[in-house]
Scaffold this motif. Structure first.
Motif, PDB file in Angstrom:
ATOM      1  N   THR A 130       0.871  -1.164   0.000  1.00 29.15           N
ATOM      2  CA  THR A 130       0.000   0.000   0.000  1.00 29.15           C
ATOM      3  C   THR A 130       0.920   1.230   0.000  1.00 29.15           C
ATOM      4  O   THR A 130       2.107   1.122   0.357  1.00 29.15           O
ATOM      5  CB  THR A 130      -0.891   0.033   1.253  1.00 29.15           C
ATOM      6  N   ASP A 137      -4.502  10.401   0.883  1.00 32.73           N
ATOM      7  CA  ASP A 137      -4.753   9.827   2.207  1.00 32.73           C
ATOM      8  C   ASP A 137      -5.885   8.802   2.182  1.00 32.73           C
ATOM      9  O   ASP A 137      -5.837   7.788   2.881  1.00 32.73           O
ATOM     10  CB  ASP A 137      -5.033  10.918   3.240  1.00 32.73           C
ATOM     11  N   TRP A 169      -6.473   6.796  -0.147  1.00 30.62           N
ATOM     12  CA  TRP A 169      -6.013   5.605  -0.859  1.00 30.62           C
ATOM     13  C   TRP A 169      -4.804   4.960  -0.171  1.00 30.62           C
ATOM     14  O   TRP A 169      -4.184   4.052  -0.723  1.00 30.62           O
ATOM     15  CB  TRP A 169      -5.603   5.964  -2.292  1.00 30.62           C
ATOM     16  N   SER A 170      -4.471   5.413   1.016  1.00 27.16           N
ATOM     17  CA  SER A 170      -3.228   4.990   1.660  1.00 27.16           C
ATOM     18  C   SER A 170      -3.185   3.495   1.979  1.00 27.16           C
ATOM     19  O   SER A 170      -2.105   2.913   2.110  1.00 27.16           O
ATOM     20  CB  SER A 170      -2.998   5.789   2.942  1.00 27.16           C
ATOM     21  N   ASN A 171      -4.344   2.847   2.077  1.00 29.39           N
ATOM     22  CA  ASN A 171      -4.376   1.423   2.396  1.00 29.39           C
ATOM     23  C   ASN A 171      -4.792   0.556   1.204  1.00 29.39           C
ATOM     24  O   ASN A 171      -5.067  -0.633   1.356  1.00 29.39           O
ATOM     25  CB  ASN A 171      -5.312   1.173   3.578  1.00 29.39           C
ATOM     26  N   ARG A 172      -4.834   1.162   0.018  1.00 30.58           N
ATOM     27  CA  ARG A 172      -5.104   0.419  -1.218  1.00 30.58           C
ATOM     28  C   ARG A 172      -3.758   0.030  -1.843  1.00 30.58           C
ATOM     29  O   ARG A 172      -2.828   0.823  -1.853  1.00 30.58           O
ATOM     30  CB  ARG A 172      -5.905   1.301  -2.177  1.00 30.58           C
ATOM     31  N   ARG A 173      -3.641  -1.170  -2.369  1.00 35.21           N
ATOM     32  CA  ARG A 173      -2.372  -1.594  -2.964  1.00 35.21           C
ATOM     33  C   ARG A 173      -2.019  -0.716  -4.171  1.00 35.21           C
ATOM     34  O   ARG A 173      -2.895  -0.332  -4.953  1.00 35.21           O
ATOM     35  CB  ARG A 173      -2.428  -3.058  -3.371  1.00 35.21           C
ATOM     36  N   ASP A 177       1.073   3.619   2.114  1.00 28.37           N
ATOM     37  CA  ASP A 177       1.551   3.819   3.477  1.00 28.37           C
ATOM     38  C   ASP A 177       2.691   2.848   3.805  1.00 28.37           C
ATOM     39  O   ASP A 177       3.724   3.237   4.363  1.00 28.37           O
ATOM     40  CB  ASP A 177       0.391   3.633   4.458  1.00 28.37           C
ATOM     41  N   GLU A 178       2.523   1.573   3.443  1.00 29.16           N
ATOM     42  CA  GLU A 178       3.559   0.575   3.706  1.00 29.16           C
ATOM     43  C   GLU A 178       4.840   0.894   2.934  1.00 29.16           C
ATOM     44  O   GLU A 178       5.948   0.816   3.480  1.00 29.16           O
ATOM     45  CB  GLU A 178       3.059  -0.817   3.296  1.00 29.16           C
TER      46      GLU A 178
END
Length: 277
Positions: free
Chosen positions: A84, A117, A119-123, A86-87
């Motif tokens: 993602t 922000d 989309w921060s947890n979408r791959r 964030d990752e």
């Protein structure tokens, strides 16, 4: 103004094709430097060498100090990443030794500024081209680089993100960052570029061109890119769907218009444009 880096007598070829020939450039701090040229002229190769990602066949790259913080955004940022945003940004930050507290704050701020922000947890491989480009830009500026290198950074960005990038470049410049970039959308960068150079036939223009020249943007249709490869009056060209955009100096525009018509093409529009040639 202090010198940040120097490229000295750089030569590069792929197979038998010589891409860069005896190219030299002094890069000083707190500047925005544009490297322009036609598609395939060697701009991307030049930027990769300046970033230290690719080695020249001969010549030297001299940096003012070791471990210079360098950010790099390629023309096509990898879209296959399964992280993602964030990752991925946390991973890049840790590799660069950014303290966790600062890293968390900076990632949060940049994701908001580029409206990522949500989309921060979408791959990443599930994001649109423009949002992938935003991730690429954020990873490059995360460590507040001393040298930031951008290869066609506006690709896929919406107007809001383009303006945000311009603001960030201006902010970084005030912090003594030097930005080295190439682009086609010249007018968008008007006002922030300090120096403009042009690559033609593998050589970097010797003269530093800083004054605006009278320019014409000629929009054509009905003939192929190869028709203009030998037209030295065309500073650079850009293909957009079924049309070919030609950037020429005003003094050569009538000559190019006649050539287009004689080649069987049609003229869709002719407009004045402010381009740092």
């Amino acid at each position: 103004m202090k010198q940040l880096a120097e490229l000295k007598n750089i030569n590069k070829k792929y197979g038998k094709k010589k891409v860069l020939y005896d190219v030299s450039l002094h890069i000083k701090e707190k500047q925005v430097i544009a490297i322009l040229g036609e598609n395939g002229s060697g701009k991307s190769t030049f930027l990769r060498i300046a970033a230290g990602i690719e080695r020249p066949d001969s010549g030297k790259i001299l940096y003012a100090f070791k471990n210079m913080r360098t950010g790099y955004v390629p023309e096509r940022f990898p879209k296959y990443l399964r992280f993602t945003p964030d990752e991925y940004l946390h991973y890049i930050g840790k590799i660069n030794g950014i303290p966790e507290a600062i890293l968390e704050q900076r990632i949060s701020l940049l994701l908001r500024r580029f409206q990522l922000d949500k989309w921060s947890n979408r791959r990443i491989n599930e994001l649109s081209k423009g949002n992938i480009q935003k991730v690429g830009i954020i990873q490059a500026i995360l460590q507040q680089p001393e040298l930031l290198i951008l290869d066609e950074p506006l690709s896929g960005l919406d107007i809001s993100a383009q303006q945000e990038l311009l603001s960030i470049i201006s902010e970084l410049k005030e912090q003594k960052t030097t930005v080295l970039l190439t682009y086609h959308e010249a007018s968008i960068f008007e006002g922030i570029v300090d120096q403009t150079y042009y690559i033609r036939d593998g050589r970097l223009a010797e003269e530093m061109l800083t004054e605006k020249q009278g320019m014409k943007l000629i929009e054509t249709k009905g003939f192929i890119d190869s028709d203009v490869e030998e037209w030295k009056e065309v500073l650079y060209s850009e293909k957009r769907e079924d049309r070919l955009l030609l950037y020429v100096s005003s003094k050569n525009s009538n000559q190019i218009l006649m050539r287009v018509l004689k080649s069987g093409g049609s003229i869709e529009s002719v407009n004045s444009t402010d381009v740092n040639n």
